[in-house]
Design a protein around this motif. Structure first.
Motif, PDB file in Angstrom:
ATOM      1  N   ASP A 121       0.858  -1.187   0.000  1.00 15.56           N
ATOM      2  CA  ASP A 121       0.000   0.000   0.000  1.00 15.56           C
ATOM      3  C   ASP A 121       0.892   1.234   0.000  1.00 15.56           C
ATOM      4  O   ASP A 121       1.554   1.540   1.000  1.00 15.56           O
ATOM      5  CB  ASP A 121      -0.921  -0.003   1.215  1.00 15.56           C
ATOM      6  N   ARG A 122       0.904   1.961  -1.086  1.00 20.48           N
ATOM      7  CA  ARG A 122       1.787   3.124  -1.241  1.00 20.48           C
ATOM      8  C   ARG A 122       1.449   4.259  -0.283  1.00 20.48           C
ATOM      9  O   ARG A 122       2.267   5.153  -0.050  1.00 20.48           O
ATOM     10  CB  ARG A 122       1.730   3.657  -2.673  1.00 20.48           C
ATOM     11  N   GLU A 123       0.225   4.243   0.306  1.00 19.80           N
ATOM     12  CA  GLU A 123      -0.177   5.302   1.210  1.00 19.80           C
ATOM     13  C   GLU A 123       0.012   4.937   2.671  1.00 19.80           C
ATOM     14  O   GLU A 123      -0.284   5.734   3.555  1.00 19.80           O
ATOM     15  CB  GLU A 123      -1.644   5.675   0.957  1.00 19.80           C
ATOM     16  N   CYS A 151      11.118   5.565  -4.011  1.00 19.67           N
ATOM     17  CA  CYS A 151       9.840   6.257  -3.850  1.00 19.67           C
ATOM     18  C   CYS A 151       9.285   6.724  -5.186  1.00 19.67           C
ATOM     19  O   CYS A 151       8.061   6.744  -5.380  1.00 19.67           O
ATOM     20  CB  CYS A 151      10.004   7.441  -2.898  1.00 19.67           C
ATOM     21  N   ASP A 155       5.891   5.228  -6.258  1.00 14.00           N
ATOM     22  CA  ASP A 155       4.949   6.329  -6.074  1.00 14.00           C
ATOM     23  C   ASP A 155       4.505   6.416  -4.613  1.00 14.00           C
ATOM     24  O   ASP A 155       3.312   6.541  -4.303  1.00 14.00           O
ATOM     25  CB  ASP A 155       3.722   6.156  -6.990  1.00 14.00           C
ATOM     26  N   ILE A 156       5.482   6.338  -3.692  1.00 17.77           N
ATOM     27  CA  ILE A 156       5.204   6.420  -2.260  1.00 17.77           C
ATOM     28  C   ILE A 156       4.653   7.805  -1.931  1.00 17.77           C
ATOM     29  O   ILE A 156       5.267   8.822  -2.258  1.00 17.77           O
ATOM     30  CB  ILE A 156       6.478   6.138  -1.431  1.00 17.77           C
ATOM     31  N   LYS A 157       3.512   7.847  -1.277  1.00 17.68           N
ATOM     32  CA  LYS A 157       2.851   9.128  -1.000  1.00 17.68           C
ATOM     33  C   LYS A 157       3.581   9.929   0.066  1.00 17.68           C
ATOM     34  O   LYS A 157       3.720  11.142  -0.049  1.00 17.68           O
ATOM     35  CB  LYS A 157       1.400   8.881  -0.570  1.00 17.68           C
ATOM     36  N   TYR A 158       4.053   9.264   1.118  1.00 19.41           N
ATOM     37  CA  TYR A 158       4.662   9.973   2.245  1.00 19.41           C
ATOM     38  C   TYR A 158       6.168   9.751   2.279  1.00 19.41           C
ATOM     39  O   TYR A 158       6.670   8.931   3.044  1.00 19.41           O
ATOM     40  CB  TYR A 158       4.008   9.550   3.555  1.00 19.41           C
ATOM     41  N   ASP A 173       9.601  19.595   2.242  1.00 19.44           N
ATOM     42  CA  ASP A 173       9.158  18.226   2.527  1.00 19.44           C
ATOM     43  C   ASP A 173       9.950  17.586   3.662  1.00 19.44           C
ATOM     44  O   ASP A 173       9.487  16.632   4.284  1.00 19.44           O
ATOM     45  CB  ASP A 173       9.281  17.343   1.277  1.00 19.44           C
TER      46      ASP A 173
END
Length: 491
Positions: A121-123, A151, A155-158, A173
């Protein structure tokens, strides 16, 4: 003496006396403890369900009284009840890794799940560079480069990225120390399971969640599967009541506890903190009376200090029941729905410790162990070479205001090098922008400068883990150092 009836499944009810364990004020020579045995690990507390006319197959199972930690793990493993020692597959809500352990975790993930595998889960994966950041060491910088590539690929969100190592403020960031950043960015939520590749991940238990450190191998598996096999820990309960003296902080409380039970006293156990002191825990509430949100932030920071150091007692996790303070802190930080849980009245605790906080004194952990405690006044003649104020335990806003108040009251300059390392960008901004009451409008940073401290450094883990030669952590010759030792600090 009050009693309670605890019935073991398939056995005749029996009586266990509820004995209190009393802890006296610590002295250098002795302390008094009356050991407490509430129940055997094999005993399961049960409550008879309401009788129903429905067929037995539809009435459901008997409800078992559970601790907070047991409830969280039961929900995460989709079970109605658990007992300490049981091994269960637990669904993970958040996985955190940082620049020291992250590349290894990523390597294991790719080895076991495949070079082209996608994370579960990328999120739900949070990646935070924080340890070896502001350094010219190529190998340390390479770790952050590995993060950037991974990342982008996943496509890691955090991903709290840092690109400009010369000025952390140029990186919106970048956050700083992972444990404090997790809280400030809303990743710590009641009732959830948070695992991280750092021993002090237990810090997040302050929010009423199960939070624990894991190794790279386990983290690599979680990264691909979203779950982990965990053994359910028994729970030690620490009840702290009484008005907290103005000269104490949560660090004193956790050192008191570790000194009582030793660095092995909570090995693979949960440590639950409750009581009126924990509910109101903060010495800055009166300072920020005009800034309501900061009051709640200060209270949560002190709870984080308690949970942060359970690993120094061998604990699997620490936990504080969520309340209005928790919910207020989380306002505006997360849109994820969460559901807090609380220990049942008849929950089984391995032991219970009670403290009258009003009688405690400031403590110091002497070399070479956190349980080698002493009263601060007994160490007033110890000579030191440098002072470091920072870390996930001692680098929060509340900690720096406590130090600034001491500097302000003293009116003297430090006589040893004193290094200031805020945990996160948010803390850095606080010490530069919030005036210290009674100082004539001065901020922490101004007071530190007048006292002769080093200029507050870029937010990071600083001196805690060792590392490249151009970081605070690497001393080129032996020195006697101490964190926040005010007795020897002033000239």
């Amino acid at each position: 003496m009050p009693t309670s009836t605890i019935a073991a499944s398939g056995s005749t009810p029996f009586i266990i006396k509820k004995k209190e364990l009393r802890v006296s004020t610590f002295s250098s020579t002795s302390f008094n403890i009356i050991p407490k045995k509430r129940c055997s690990k094999k005993v399961v507390s049960v409550m008879t369900p309401t009788q129903s006319q429905r067929p037995p197959s539809t009435t459901g199972s008997v409800k078992t009284a559970l601790t907070m930690t047991e409830k969280i793990l039961a929900r995460a493993s989709e079970r109605s009840a658990l007992v300490p020692g049981e091994n269960v597959w637990v669904n993970v809500d958040v996985l955190m890794t940082h620049d020291v352990c992250g590349p290894g975790t990523i390597g294991i993930f790719k080895k076991e799940f495949g070079e082209n595998a996608k994370v579960w889960d990328r999120e739900k994966i949070v990646i935070i560079p924080d340890h070896y950041i502001f350094t010219s060491d190529e190998r340390a910088n390479r770790n952050v480069d590995i993060f950037m590539d991974f990342c982008g690929e996943q496509d890691i969100k955090y991903f709290y990225d840092i690109k400009d190592l010369g000025d952390f403020r140029a990186n919106p960031d970048y956050k700083g120390v992972c444990h404090v950043a997790l809280a400030q960015e809303g990743h710590c939520r009641p009732g959830e399971v948070l695992l991280g590749t750092d021993s002090h991940t237990c810090n997040a238990g302050a929010f009423g969640q199960f939070a624990s450190g894991i190794g790279n191998t386990d983290a690599g598996f979680v990264m691909g599967a979203g779950k982990l096999l965990l053994k359910v820990p028994p729970t030690l309960r620490f009840v702290m009541d009484g008005e907290m003296p103005s000269y104490l902080l949560a660090k004193d409380l956790i050192l008191q506890i570790i000194g009582e039970i030793s660095v092995a006293g909570a090995t693979y156990k949960s440590m639950e903190f409750v009581g009126s002191t924990v509910e109101s825990l903060s010495k800055l509430s009166y300072i920020f009376a005009y800034m309501s949100t900061t009051v709640f932030h200060a209270k949560m920071e002190e709870r984080m200090t308690l949970c942060n150091m359970v690993v120094e007692a061998g604990g699997k996790n620490g936990v504080v029941p969520a309340d209005s303070t928790t919910y207020k802190y989380l306002e505006g930080k997360t849109s994820v729905e969460y559901q807090p849980v609380y220990s049942d009245d008849e929950a089984r605790f391995l032991s219970e410790y009670r403290f009258d906080v009003s009688k405690l004194e400031p403590l110091v952990a002497k070399p070479h162990s956190p349980d080698n405690r002493a009263l601060a006044r007994e160490c007033k003649d110890v000579k030191i070479d440098r002072v470091y104020i920072g870390s996930c335990t001692g680098g929060k806003t509340e900690d720096f205001f406590a130090v600034a108040k001491l500097f302000q009251a003293s009116g003297r300059k430090v006589k040893v090098p004193t290094f200031i390392v805020p945990a996160t960008q948010k803390v850095w901004m606080d010490i530069y922008s919030i005036p210290v009451p009674g100082s004539g409008g001065k901020t922490c940073s101004q007071i530190f400068e007048e006292a002769g401290c080093d200029t507050p450094a870029s937010p990071s883990c600083g001196a805690c883990l060792g590392g490249p030669r151009d970081t605070y952590a690497r001393m080129n010759e032996p020195q006697a150092s101490h964190i926040m030792s005010m007795n020897c600090l002033f000239s």
